[in-house]
Design a protein around this motif. Structure first.
Motif: not given
Length: 281
Positions: A77-84, A86-96, A102-104, A146-153
């Protein structure tokens, strides 16, 4: 004509599991997936939208399915801009999603987890279903670039939920943009006549893949509960009207995925089996 693979948007949906569709002795996680893969050659993984996948699950999915079976994996969800959550993120990252760190981290975790599936030849595509508030404009174009750059290949399919993307003069611009990024366009079947209705267009933007997702035709789309939104049993007439369109779409691409998302009881598997029979005929 390209290969047409028909399946559903989940094999673990609670209503399906409780419907009795899975035979006795095959209702554990391994048994369900192996049984599903005997019936259909493709499935969408919906759970990866709600929680990041794991490499362990990717390996198990690959081990439990035969050669030629593929998974279309829905983007987190975070990668498409939906509400995410916080508990679903690794290592307690903020849902921002505006925080580059965070995105990286999330992008890295998402693609690393799917590497075993991809290496085994079981990855059909990454499915990016963008939210209805992502409308055409410079900001959206930045998101897609940005999505295209991150999913190249990686194989990527894009579903827009704002109707303007495929309306009027914008149609050709949207098709050209997706083609430029190497993204496959996702066509949809859904209830028409609602403010959020996406027209049932089927543009070809990739020589490798096209995708059509059947969401059902419930009048509660966008307003009711999940069960209300997707509660629809396709009639033969509704399926038959798509047969020539799907065959024409397959003429323009190497592979076509036809996925039923009306996941209420056995409605999706029933429609998928019937559509497969109609296409074979």
């Amino acid at each position: 004509m390209g290969e047409i693979l028909v399946g559903t948007c989940s094999w673990t949906d609670r209503a399906l599991v409780g419907s009795g569709w899975y035979p006795a002795g095959r209702r554990d996680p391994e048994g369900r997936l192996r049984y599903y893969a005997e019936q259909f050659p493709v499935v969408e993984v919906d759970a990866t939208y709600y929680a990041l996948p794991s490499a362990r699950n990717s390996r198990l999915w690959a081990e439990r399915t035969p050669d030629g079976f593929v998974f279309d994996v829905k983007a987190f969800s975070l990668l498409t801009g939906h509400t995410t959550r916080p508990a679903s993120l690794p290592d307690g990252l903020p849902a921002d999603s505006r925080d580059p760190a965070v995105l990286d981290a999330v992008w890295s975790r998402f693609t690393d987890a799917l590497a075993p599936l991809r290496e085994a030849g079981r990855l059909g595509t990454l499915l990016f279903q963008f939210p209805p508030w992502l409308q055409p404009g410079p900001r959206a174009e930045e998101v897609l670039a940005d999505c295209a750059a991150r999913t190249a290949g990686w194989p990527v399919a894009v579903e827009f939920r704002h109707p303007q993307w495929w309306s009027g003069e914008r149609y050709d611009e949207t098709r050209a943009m997706l083609r430029g990024h190497g993204f496959a366009a996702v066509g949809v079947d859904m209830r028409q006549g609602l403010p959020a209705s996406v027209p049932p267009v089927t543009p070809v933007t990739s020589p490798e893949l096209s995708v059509v997702r059947f969401h059902g035709r419930s009048p509660a789309w966008g307003t009711g509960s999940k069960e209300d939104r997707f509660r629809h049993a396709y009639t033969d007439a509704e399926l038959k009207e798509w047969v020539p369109r799907l065959r024409a779409l397959a003429d323009g691409t190497a592979r076509l995925h036809v996925l039923f998302n009306n996941c209420c009881g056995t409605a999706a598997v029933d429609a998928a089996a019937r559509m497969r029979d109609l296409l074979d005929a």
